[in-house]
Design a protein around this motif. Sequence first.
Motif, PDB file in Angstrom:
ATOM      1  N   ALA A 196      35.559  38.479  -8.263  1.00 13.11           N
ATOM      2  CA  ALA A 196      35.193  37.255  -8.869  1.00 13.11           C
ATOM      3  C   ALA A 196      34.855  35.858  -7.623  1.00 13.11           C
ATOM      4  O   ALA A 196      36.675  36.562  -6.845  1.00 13.11           O
ATOM      5  CB  ALA A 196      36.250  36.257 -10.290  1.00 13.11           C
ATOM      6  N   TYR A 197      34.788  35.574  -7.172  1.00 17.39           N
ATOM      7  CA  TYR A 197      34.858  34.931  -5.923  1.00 17.39           C
ATOM      8  C   TYR A 197      34.682  33.213  -6.515  1.00 17.39           C
ATOM      9  O   TYR A 197      33.326  32.614  -6.271  1.00 17.39           O
ATOM     10  CB  TYR A 197      33.648  35.153  -4.557  1.00 17.39           C
ATOM     11  N   LYS A 248      30.926  45.876  -6.625  1.00 20.59           N
ATOM     12  CA  LYS A 248      30.059  46.704  -6.504  1.00 20.59           C
ATOM     13  C   LYS A 248      29.110  47.005  -7.350  1.00 20.59           C
ATOM     14  O   LYS A 248      29.767  47.545  -8.820  1.00 20.59           O
ATOM     15  CB  LYS A 248      30.545  46.945  -5.191  1.00 20.59           C
ATOM     16  N   ILE A 249      28.069  47.716  -7.041  1.00 19.66           N
ATOM     17  CA  ILE A 249      27.444  48.108  -8.133  1.00 19.66           C
ATOM     18  C   ILE A 249      28.363  49.384  -8.063  1.00 19.66           C
ATOM     19  O   ILE A 249      28.623  50.447  -7.738  1.00 19.66           O
ATOM     20  CB  ILE A 249      25.882  48.229  -8.305  1.00 19.66           C
ATOM     21  N   ARG A 305      30.983  49.071 -10.949  1.00 22.75           N
ATOM     22  CA  ARG A 305      31.968  48.476 -10.846  1.00 22.75           C
ATOM     23  C   ARG A 305      31.918  47.359 -11.629  1.00 22.75           C
ATOM     24  O   ARG A 305      33.195  46.380 -12.162  1.00 22.75           O
ATOM     25  CB  ARG A 305      33.678  48.106  -9.965  1.00 22.75           C
ATOM     26  N   GLU A 306      30.792  47.811 -12.844  1.00 27.82           N
ATOM     27  CA  GLU A 306      31.087  46.350 -13.259  1.00 27.82           C
ATOM     28  C   GLU A 306      31.763  46.359 -15.013  1.00 27.82           C
ATOM     29  O   GLU A 306      32.612  45.251 -15.185  1.00 27.82           O
ATOM     30  CB  GLU A 306      29.581  46.487 -14.501  1.00 27.82           C
ATOM     31  N   PHE A 307      32.535  47.185 -14.651  1.00 31.59           N
ATOM     32  CA  PHE A 307      33.241  47.937 -16.135  1.00 31.59           C
ATOM     33  C   PHE A 307      34.622  47.203 -15.949  1.00 31.59           C
ATOM     34  O   PHE A 307      35.546  47.045 -16.533  1.00 31.59           O
ATOM     35  CB  PHE A 307      33.482  49.071 -16.119  1.00 31.59           C
ATOM     36  N   LEU A 308      35.198  46.393 -14.604  1.00 30.57           N
ATOM     37  CA  LEU A 308      36.162  45.796 -13.956  1.00 30.57           C
ATOM     38  C   LEU A 308      35.336  44.337 -14.778  1.00 30.57           C
ATOM     39  O   LEU A 308      36.694  43.486 -14.887  1.00 30.57           O
ATOM     40  CB  LEU A 308      36.682  45.883 -12.829  1.00 30.57           C
ATOM     41  N   LEU A 309      34.927  43.688 -14.999  1.00 28.78           N
ATOM     42  CA  LEU A 309      34.770  42.096 -14.838  1.00 28.78           C
ATOM     43  C   LEU A 309      35.356  42.246 -16.384  1.00 28.78           C
ATOM     44  O   LEU A 309      34.708  42.819 -17.237  1.00 28.78           O
ATOM     45  CB  LEU A 309      33.018  42.315 -15.041  1.00 28.78           C
ATOM     46  N   ARG A 310      35.587  40.627 -16.229  1.00 25.33           N
ATOM     47  CA  ARG A 310      36.458  40.118 -17.070  1.00 25.33           C
ATOM     48  C   ARG A 310      35.427  39.465 -18.586  1.00 25.33           C
ATOM     49  O   ARG A 310      33.934  38.826 -17.627  1.00 25.33           O
ATOM     50  CB  ARG A 310      37.485  39.309 -17.155  1.00 25.33           C
TER      51      ARG A 310
END
Length: 383
Positions: A364-365, A372-373, A375-380
């Motif tokens: 998150a910024y 990056k495409i 690694r979406e599984f890391l998003l909260r």
Amino acid sequence: MTRAARRALPRPDLDAGIAAQTDAYFNRTRAIVARFGDARVTYALFMRRPVVSAPMLMLRWLDEVMEARGERIEVELARPEGSWVGAGEPIVYITGSFVALVDLETILLQKLGPACVAAHNAYQMCAALPKAAFLAMEARHCAGAEMEEMMAYAAAVGSRAARAEGARGFIGNATDATAHYFGAPHGYGTMPHALIGYAGGTVRAAEMFHETFPDSDLTVLTDYFGREVTDALAVCRRFSELADAGRLSIRLDTHGGRFLEGLDPQESYAVMERHAPGAIRRYRSHNELRYLIGTGVSAAAIWRLREVLDDAGFVRVKIVASSGFGVEKCSVMADAHVPVDIVGTGSFIPETWSETYATADVVAYDGEPRVKIGREFLLRERG
């Protein structure tokens, strides 16, 4: 001068050291962000294999750096210390100034990955042999004091996780410097092989130790002269009062190039047939079979020593086993129901170092999720 630019200025003792140890592209990114404007970012740190969460050494170092830099960060521990973590699951989220965090990634990952894998190994070992106590003997295999602390901490974390499931776990370690991780006042241990060589005999070495430390329990190595059984009985007879009081232990550390005194493949099979026939009647890999009836400290060797001690009336004398007791060996020993009281081991140190590589991604910024495409599984998840 802007606040971001002031943060980018080097501090001789801290920032210079970090800059020298981190990947150069992080240093350059820090300079670029300081020039074009800081952002508030969120990092997700994770492992590519299942582990036990052991982030506290890393987070302690991070707190020290942030305090020195005059920065505040938010830390969300997604997987509490000692909990199981699946492959790819974030262990911790760290939110703060990009300028203050970007050059720390290399060192943060160094401090996270090995500890988590070692903690998982320690947990598995303790869980496999829940009735045995473990003594951490990792120091001699570590590349310096920093690694030694990391591995001792990891063993303590894994031990606590196993204790929560009923195992005895690690009761201490071999050095004073890291004994506090196990709640111990000092490191434990009695004698190395060198003392027996100096004394010229196993019994004499035990006498020297007891005369010097009369109030300490006695653990005696008996493999120096290849007379594990003979010397064990001699020590028990010499220190019969300690033996009867349960204050005497015999440590097996037989070299992997030979069998315990009196054993060979046939006798080893015979021992296992008497005590754990099921362990040798199903298919075994080469390593598993070696742990059961092979050279060195095998299951047969431990069972044979227990037989001898009990037959001689020394039923309260404990057995300490060492030499290569990693996850696989502990699991095989569990199958064989070995009567081991204490396991001395440093084999929770990861064998395949590439498995210890932790990874970090900014997810998150300035509050906007972005990664990056792939690694979406890391998003909260947003509530």
